[in-house]
Motif scaffolding. Structure first.
Motif, PDB file in Angstrom:
ATOM      1  N   SER A 168      -7.317  -5.056  -0.247  1.00 28.58           N
ATOM      2  CA  SER A 168      -6.664  -4.579  -1.461  1.00 28.58           C
ATOM      3  C   SER A 168      -7.676  -3.986  -2.440  1.00 28.58           C
ATOM      4  O   SER A 168      -7.555  -4.146  -3.646  1.00 28.58           O
ATOM      5  CB  SER A 168      -5.906  -5.728  -2.115  1.00 28.58           C
ATOM      6  N   VAL A 171      -9.722   1.919  -2.609  1.00 31.19           N
ATOM      7  CA  VAL A 171      -9.368   2.951  -1.624  1.00 31.19           C
ATOM      8  C   VAL A 171      -8.062   2.570  -0.932  1.00 31.19           C
ATOM      9  O   VAL A 171      -7.140   3.389  -0.803  1.00 31.19           O
ATOM     10  CB  VAL A 171     -10.490   3.114  -0.575  1.00 31.19           C
ATOM     11  N   THR A 190      -4.919  -8.483   4.524  1.00 27.67           N
ATOM     12  CA  THR A 190      -5.545  -9.016   3.317  1.00 27.67           C
ATOM     13  C   THR A 190      -6.050 -10.425   3.592  1.00 27.67           C
ATOM     14  O   THR A 190      -5.880 -10.952   4.694  1.00 27.67           O
ATOM     15  CB  THR A 190      -4.566  -9.000   2.116  1.00 27.67           C
ATOM     16  N   SER A 191      -6.673 -11.019   2.551  1.00 24.82           N
ATOM     17  CA  SER A 191      -7.336 -12.309   2.745  1.00 24.82           C
ATOM     18  C   SER A 191      -6.567 -13.484   2.150  1.00 24.82           C
ATOM     19  O   SER A 191      -6.981 -14.630   2.318  1.00 24.82           O
ATOM     20  CB  SER A 191      -8.732 -12.258   2.112  1.00 24.82           C
ATOM     21  N   LYS A 195      -2.301 -12.137  -2.569  1.00 22.53           N
ATOM     22  CA  LYS A 195      -2.493 -10.687  -2.458  1.00 22.53           C
ATOM     23  C   LYS A 195      -1.447 -10.070  -1.529  1.00 22.53           C
ATOM     24  O   LYS A 195      -1.004  -8.938  -1.752  1.00 22.53           O
ATOM     25  CB  LYS A 195      -3.902 -10.373  -1.959  1.00 22.53           C
ATOM     26  N   TYR A 210      -6.103 -11.401   7.585  1.00 21.38           N
ATOM     27  CA  TYR A 210      -7.164 -11.228   8.581  1.00 21.38           C
ATOM     28  C   TYR A 210      -8.118 -12.429   8.647  1.00 21.38           C
ATOM     29  O   TYR A 210      -8.922 -12.533   9.580  1.00 21.38           O
ATOM     30  CB  TYR A 210      -7.947  -9.922   8.356  1.00 21.38           C
ATOM     31  N   ILE A 280     -14.440  10.336   6.419  1.00 18.57           N
ATOM     32  CA  ILE A 280     -13.954  10.768   5.102  1.00 18.57           C
ATOM     33  C   ILE A 280     -15.123  10.798   4.120  1.00 18.57           C
ATOM     34  O   ILE A 280     -15.911   9.854   4.053  1.00 18.57           O
ATOM     35  CB  ILE A 280     -12.881   9.786   4.566  1.00 18.57           C
ATOM     36  N   VAL A 282     -14.976  11.309   0.341  1.00 20.56           N
ATOM     37  CA  VAL A 282     -14.237  11.416  -0.927  1.00 20.56           C
ATOM     38  C   VAL A 282     -13.319  12.644  -0.904  1.00 20.56           C
ATOM     39  O   VAL A 282     -12.275  12.626  -0.245  1.00 20.56           O
ATOM     40  CB  VAL A 282     -15.185  11.415  -2.151  1.00 20.56           C
TER      41      VAL A 282
END
Ligand SMILES: NC(=O)c1ccc[n+]([C@@H]2O[C@H](COP(=O)([O-])OP(=O)(O)OC[C@H]3O[C@@H](n4cnc5c(N)ncnc54)[C@H](OP(=O)(O)O)[C@@H]3O)[C@@H](O)[C@H]2O)c1
Length: 333
Positions: A168, A171, A190-191, A195, A210, A280, A282
């Motif tokens: 979260s 990006v 997420t952790s 969240k 995860y 990628i 930016v």
């Protein structure tokens, strides 16, 4: 602050990599430049990496920090025409990349040139764009790096696609918002349970923890009836799990590696999935303008975790490194 006082404060990272509050003169805009009174600046992962001396590009000492800022045009120099005094502006991350493919990195804020953690900045007028009108300065200050990277990562997705975002951070949350706006299904990792609920409130159809589920790639795949996701926005660096989650001919948009150096990838694993690996960087000013147009059209709002006052900038850095954060950390002036 009144520029007639001709004194301003900025935070510079000294050679010992300590953030120092420094007094200096308000700069005068030269030919083609504008003076911006900074109203807000935001932190990205790169800023803590620069401060820790682990950013992949070397940083000159004593530069003003932070790549992202928003403010008001206070004065314009000779031969300018893009902006007028009073315009609300936000900066482009890469000040000399106006559009088209990236040909050179150019100078970067906080490593080669002074950044945005200052009461005033002078920049080339071509390094700025107009802020989306509905956003506050604090919200707009989150756009140049993380949001534009999320935008670039999900470029081209549509309603038939499923996108996997990881965690979260700035990006990932931007990628989630843009992918949902394009009609795609978004699965998130997420952790924590707290969240996970926030990610679902933002439109994630499913969330996999995860930490509790080390084989999260397979868990994500199962959520797609074993087809796999069309796009992974890779910020974690655990590429094996991402490939487990990926559909045949799916794309990994490689953004970063929050785990550190990142996992080695067996090229045959990519080949056997007929996968596309897209890196990628930016985005250009033209990408930023296009993103801002979409943010305006859909009245999107960046997710802000916490806003700190300017005199608490070091605390903002500390908070940014804290795992409980959900979204962007902003410094308001
Ligand atoms: N290529 C580019 O152009 C570009 C541009 C910007 C950023 N980046 C890179 O992209 C990455 C993300 O940047 P950011 O600014 O969004 O970072 P950020 O805001 O610092 O992201 C932090 C969040 O990421 C999640 N996270 C942490 N470790 C993780 C892991 N091992 N696996 C999955 N998620 C993890 C955590 O959220 P949860 O607790 O919810 O898991 C954490 O709160 C960084 O590596 C950065 O350097 C690259």
């Amino acid at each position: 602050m009144d520029p007639s006082v001709n004194a301003m404060k900025s935070y510079r990272l000294n050679a010992a990599r300590t953030l120092e509050l420094v007094d200096g003169p308000v700069p005068t805009p030269g030919r083609g430049q504008v003076l911006v009174r900074v109203k807000a600046a935001s932190l990205n992962a790169r800023d803590t990496m620069i401060a820790a001396g682990v950013y992949p590009w070397p940083a000159l000492p004593d530069l003003v920090q932070l790549s992202d800022g928003a403010g008001v045009v206070e004065a314009v120099g000779p031969d300018t025409g893009r902006f007028r005094v009073g315009d609300r502006v936000v900066n482009s991350f890469a000040p000399t990349w106006y559009g088209g493919p990236l040909r050179e990195f150019g100078q970067m804020y906080g490593t080669d040139i002074d950044g945005w953690l200052a009461e005033y900045v002078v920049v080339d007028e071509n390094a700025l764009v107009t802020m989306p009108a509905h956003l506050s300065f604090e919200e707009a200050a989150t756009l140049p790096c993380a949001a534009l990277t999320g935008w670039s990562a999900v470029a081209g997705v549509g309603p038939a696609d499923t996108v996997l975002i990881q965690g979260s951070g700035g990006v990932s949350l931007a990628a989630l918002q843009f992918a949902r706006t394009a009609g795609a299904r978004v699965i998130a990792t997420t952790s924590s349970e707290a969240k996970a609920q926030k990610l679902q409130a933002l439109g994630a159809s499913d969330v996999v923890n995860y930490v509790d589920t080390p084989d999260w790639g397979t868990a994500v795949r199962k959520l797609t009836d074993d087809r796999g996701v069309d796009l992974v926005v890779e910020v974690g660096g655990a590429i094996t799990q991402s490939l487990n989650a990926l559909a045949l001919r799916g794309t990994v948009a490689l953004v970063g590696s929050l785990t550190g150096p990142g996992e080695a990838v067996d090229l045959m694993d990519l080949l056997l999935r007929v996968a596309i690996l897209r890196t990628i960087g930016v985005g250009s000013r033209s990408d930023l303008e296009e993103m801002n147009r979409v943010i305006g059209l859909h009245e999107l709002r960046p997710v802000i975790d916490r806003v700190f006052p300017f005199d608490e900038a070091p605390a903002a850095y500390e908070h940014f490194a804290h795992g409980s954060r959900f979204g962007k950390v902003v410094i308001s002036l």
